[in-house]
Enzyme design. Structure first.
Site, PDB file in Angstrom:
ATOM      1  N   HIS A  76     -45.691  16.779 -58.478  1.00  0.00           N
ATOM      2  CA  HIS A  76     -46.727  17.715 -58.912  1.00  0.00           C
ATOM      3  C   HIS A  76     -46.434  19.081 -58.314  1.00  0.00           C
ATOM      4  O   HIS A  76     -46.028  19.175 -57.144  1.00  0.00           O
ATOM      5  CB  HIS A  76     -48.113  17.273 -58.431  1.00  0.00           C
ATOM      6  N   GLY A 149     -55.035  10.052 -63.320  1.00  0.00           N
ATOM      7  CA  GLY A 149     -55.044  10.541 -64.691  1.00  0.00           C
ATOM      8  C   GLY A 149     -53.682  10.953 -65.197  1.00  0.00           C
ATOM      9  O   GLY A 149     -52.744  10.153 -65.177  1.00  0.00           O
ATOM     10  N   CYS A 167     -40.800   8.690 -62.314  1.00  0.00           N
ATOM     11  CA  CYS A 167     -41.513   7.497 -62.791  1.00  0.00           C
ATOM     12  C   CYS A 167     -40.622   6.254 -62.764  1.00  0.00           C
ATOM     13  O   CYS A 167     -40.858   5.289 -63.504  1.00  0.00           O
ATOM     14  CB  CYS A 167     -42.085   7.721 -64.183  1.00  0.00           C
TER      15      CYS A 167
END
Length: 209
Positions: A76, A149, A167
């Site tokens: 992020h 989210g 991921c």
């Protein structure tokens, strides 16, 4: 239509928001309104609950935070919109699969409004332009209520993604909207909220900025 509160947290510290999400979910009752929290985070790698250390290649000076969401490691940073969905799934009549599909479709819809064609993949959650990933999601459900989210890459430094297997996927490239057009982050955020409201049959009852 179900009411939802929208909160814009601005640029925030991941660990702080993570703890606030846990506290909100633990304290909520049957009448607690659902909320969507919007933010950009200071640079951080977050490792999912079952995250494997080998996917974290060379974090360098960027901190790594252990999270309780599903999925593997992600990044992020500023220029990426992160939306946290604090939903009572039973009240909304949603299963986890419905929630995941709705999140993916909201990102696809947001990108389509900016003339970018994207799609989910059956074998890996998230949203892709060809083989390149542009949107991610990770969730946790506790007592029938979701938190965590999605993240949509708008106009950000993509270099940190080269320090991980994003991921848990090997050899994947990560892209952002700025690779395709001149983009306004606030405009994209407004469209993302509109798309989420439509997907989950929500209406804004209150908006905090």
């Amino acid at each position: 239509m179900h009411p939802v509160i929208i909160r814009d947290l601005g640029l925030s510290d991941y660990q702080t928001v993570f703890q606030d999400m846990q506290a909100f979910t633990a304290a909520r009752g049957a009448d607690t309104a659902d909320e969507i929290w919007l933010t950009e985070h200071h640079p951080v790698f977050t490792q999912g609950q079952a995250g494997k250390a080998e996917h974290l290649l060379a974090p360098g000076d960027i901190p790594v935070v252990q999270s309780d969401r599903g999925g593997q490691v992600t990044y992020h940073g500023p220029g990426q919109i992160t939306a946290y969905l604090m939903f009572d799934l039973r009240r909304l009549g949603l299963g986890v699969r419905n929630l995941v599909t709705g999140i993916e479709e909201a990102m696809v819809d947001t990108l389509a409004h900016n003339d970018i064609q994207a799609a989910p993949r059956a074998d890996a959650p998230g949203v892709y332009i060809g083989d390149d990933k542009i949107g991610s999601l990770g969730l946790r459900v506790r007592r029938g209520c979701s938190y965590h989210g999605l993240s949509l890459n708008v106009d950000m430094d993509l270099e940190p993604f080269s320090r991980i297997n994003p991921c848990g996927l090997f050899g994947i490239q990560v892209t952002h909207m700025a690779s395709f057009l001149s983009v306004d982050l606030q405009g994209v955020q407004r469209q993302l909220v509109t798309s989420l409201l439509k997907q989950f049959n929500l209406e804004v009852s209150k908006q905090d900025s």
